[in-house]
Design an enzyme around this catalytic site. Structure first.
Site, short mmCIF file in Angstrom:
data_model
loop_
_atom_site.label_atom_id
_atom_site.label_comp_id
_atom_site.label_asym_id
_atom_site.label_seq_id
_atom_site.Cartn_x
_atom_site.Cartn_y
_atom_site.Cartn_z
N LYS A 65 14.63 6.81 2.79
CA LYS A 65 14.66 6.23 4.18
C LYS A 65 13.37 5.77 4.80
O LYS A 65 13.64 4.70 5.69
CB LYS A 65 15.41 7.33 5.10
CG LYS A 65 14.57 8.39 5.28
CD LYS A 65 15.17 9.57 6.26
CE LYS A 65 16.03 10.64 5.43
NZ LYS A 65 15.25 11.33 4.67
N HIS A 194 12.52 21.80 6.65
CA HIS A 194 11.68 20.53 6.94
C HIS A 194 11.13 21.00 8.43
O HIS A 194 11.75 21.07 9.35
CB HIS A 194 12.52 19.36 7.09
CG HIS A 194 11.50 18.07 7.19
ND1 HIS A 194 10.63 17.95 8.23
CD2 HIS A 194 11.78 16.77 6.47
CE1 HIS A 194 10.11 16.65 7.99
NE2 HIS A 194 10.75 16.08 7.03
N GLU A 269 10.22 16.88 -0.17
CA GLU A 269 10.80 15.71 0.40
C GLU A 269 10.08 14.85 0.93
O GLU A 269 10.32 14.44 2.43
CB GLU A 269 12.21 15.94 1.32
CG GLU A 269 13.21 16.81 0.40
CD GLU A 269 14.36 17.01 1.48
OE1 GLU A 269 14.41 16.59 2.64
OE2 GLU A 269 15.05 17.92 1.08
C1 LIG Z 1 15.92 15.55 5.40
C2 LIG Z 1 14.62 14.82 5.34
N1 LIG Z 1 13.91 14.88 4.34
C3 LIG Z 1 12.56 14.34 4.18
C4 LIG Z 1 12.22 13.36 5.46
C5 LIG Z 1 10.91 12.79 5.29
O1 LIG Z 1 10.22 13.23 6.34
P1 LIG Z 1 8.36 12.77 6.38
O2 LIG Z 1 8.26 11.08 6.34
O3 LIG Z 1 7.97 13.42 7.49
O4 LIG Z 1 7.52 13.19 4.90
C6 LIG Z 1 12.91 13.22 6.40
C7 LIG Z 1 12.76 12.44 7.53
O5 LIG Z 1 13.35 12.09 8.52
C8 LIG Z 1 14.51 13.81 6.52
O6 LIG Z 1 15.09 13.79 7.38
#
Ligand SMILES: Cc1ncc(COP(=O)(O)O)c(C=O)c1O
Length: 418
Positions: A65, A194, A269
């Site tokens: 995403k 997270h 993640e």
């Molecule tokens: C389920 C999940 N995993 C991972 C991420 C990635 O987070 P970051 O970009 O802070 O590493 C997000 C971000 O919205 C998320 O919702």
């Protein structure tokens, strides 16, 4: 006719070319009109190498995403990363790059039934869950999934607290969910958390790991075979940021609570960590207004650029991230003035920077913004008809020898683009 750069165009550049001087060169003919991102491929490669060095036991599942650029996905795939997908469409995109479904985690805890069955049909086994209704859906659509129970474990400091929407409470909800999953005959494979995006409290990872340890113990006492720990995202990725403190805390906590004899696989993640610094946005000043203050007689300059808060600057506001504007003009020859920078739409809220001291700019000058790789164009819409900004990638000629797989793919892309 004004030129609009082609997506996935690769430029092989000399070793001393960085995104800023690439943009200077690319725009100096005056032909380029549309804004564009420059993706510095080496930057993601360096992040991969850093991750392998500092968090070697943890397989990153990149959060798609954050930045869906195909080149980013391919580079990460070549380095052995997995992929965190939020929807059927993201899963489709990853699969379309010949990446196997077994390397994907479906990590949106709230899922449409058809997306769950798509995951099941395409070999996506790992799936996160934080409530009862999702457990029933998984039982119906994907009974053989490897379920990770997502728990709430927020950092005290972050730009985006995940716990207000996601994650079950360890004491009041998790025991009930574990029992329900067991009754439904689901494979509860582990725990996910997270700590929040742009985590500003590294200790939060330790707290999450301790909470997970407690639930692994509870699961064991219930006869569950829990074997995967997912420590989520939250790692900073802008130029000059460091993951050293986080890596130390995480590694120490894993040594203490999850020693090798426990046979637990570690995944994460990360999103912005891999891409934030790799993308620089180039924008054109295409209109200008100078206003005189009636009382003080001072001048303020309004610059209008062709990217705004409904485009790639949209998420920046929500995440309260800093902007890093660089005027691409000869600073010596321009005096500094007080100015504001505005986006292209007819909406008066479309202001990117309300006040900044900047060299005086003219229509036709360019402004670059660094650290624009995360949650920028993926959160953009085409409000007022302005298209989503495209990306050109640059790769240093000297990297060619190390990047055989990536280059094969790049050549395939080039052939199909011609
Ligand atoms: C389920 C999940 N995993 C991972 C991420 C990635 O987070 P970051 O970009 O802070 O590493 C997000 C971000 O919205 C998320 O919702």
């Amino acid at each position: 006719m004004k030129h609009n750069c082609k997506e996935d165009q690769i430029h092989f550049v000399d070793d001393d070319v960085d995104p800023i001087n690439f943009i200077r060169n690319f725009t100096k003919t005056g032909i380029q009109e549309q804004p564009f991102f420059v993706f510095e491929v080496e930057d993601v490669i360096n992040k991969c190498l850093e991750w392998k060095e500092k968090l070697s036991r943890i397989t990153p599942y990149y959060a798609v995403k954050c930045n869906t650029n195909a080149m980013v996905l391919k580079v990460l795939s070549n380095f052995g990363a997995g992929f965190d997908c939020s929807s059927k469409e993201e899963i489709e995109q990853v699969l379309s790059l010949n990446i196997d479904g077994s390397r994907i985690i479906f990590a949106n805890t709230i899922k449409q039934p058809s997306h769950i069955s798509y995951a099941s049909e395409n070999g996506v086994q790992l799936i996160t869950v934080d409530n009862e209704s999702e457990l029933y859906k998984i039982k119906a659509q994907h009974p053989n999934a490897k379920v990770l129970l997502r728990i709430r474990s927020d950092a005290m400091v972050s730009s985006h607290k995940m716990g207000i929407k996601f994650g079950s409470d360890v004491d009041s909800e998790c025991p009930i969910l574990l029992r329900l999953a067991q009754t439904l005959g689901l494979d509860v494979a582990g725990i996910a958390f997270h700590v929040g995006s742009v985590c500003g409290e590294a200790e939060a990872y330790r707290r999450g790991i301790i909470l997970a340890d407690g639930l692994f113990n509870l699961g064991k006492s219930m006869g569950l075979n829990m074997r995967i720990l997912d420590i989520g995202g939250g790692f900073k990725g802008v130029k000059g940021s460091s993951i050293d403190e986080m890596a130390k805390i995480i590694n120490d906590a894993l040594d203490e609570y999850f020693p090798p004899e426990r046979n637990v696989m570690f995944i994460a993640e990360p999103g912005r960590y891999f891409v934030a610094s790799a993308f620089t946005l180039a924008t054109l000043v295409y209109s200008k207004r100078v206003i005189t203050d009636g009382t003080t007689n001072s001048l303020s300059h309004m610059y209008y650029i062709n990217e705004g808060i409904y485009g790639s600057f949209n998420p920046i506001r929500d995440y309260a991230a800093r902007l890093y504007p660089i005027p691409l003009v000869d600073k010596e020859s321009r005096k500094n003035v007080s100015c504001s920078i505005w986006g292209p739409t007819c909406n008066a809220r479309d202001c990117i920077i309300e006040k900044i001291e900047f060299p005086e700019l003219n229509v036709g000058d360019w402004i670059a913004f660094e650290n624009m790789g995360s949650y920028t164009f993926t959160g953009a819409c085409n409000f007022n008809g302005f298209p989503i900004t495209r990306t050109v990638s640059i790769l240093k000629k000297s990297s060619k020898t190390h990047l055989k797989n990536i280059l094969d793919w790049i050549e395939e892309q080039a052939t199909s683009n011609n």
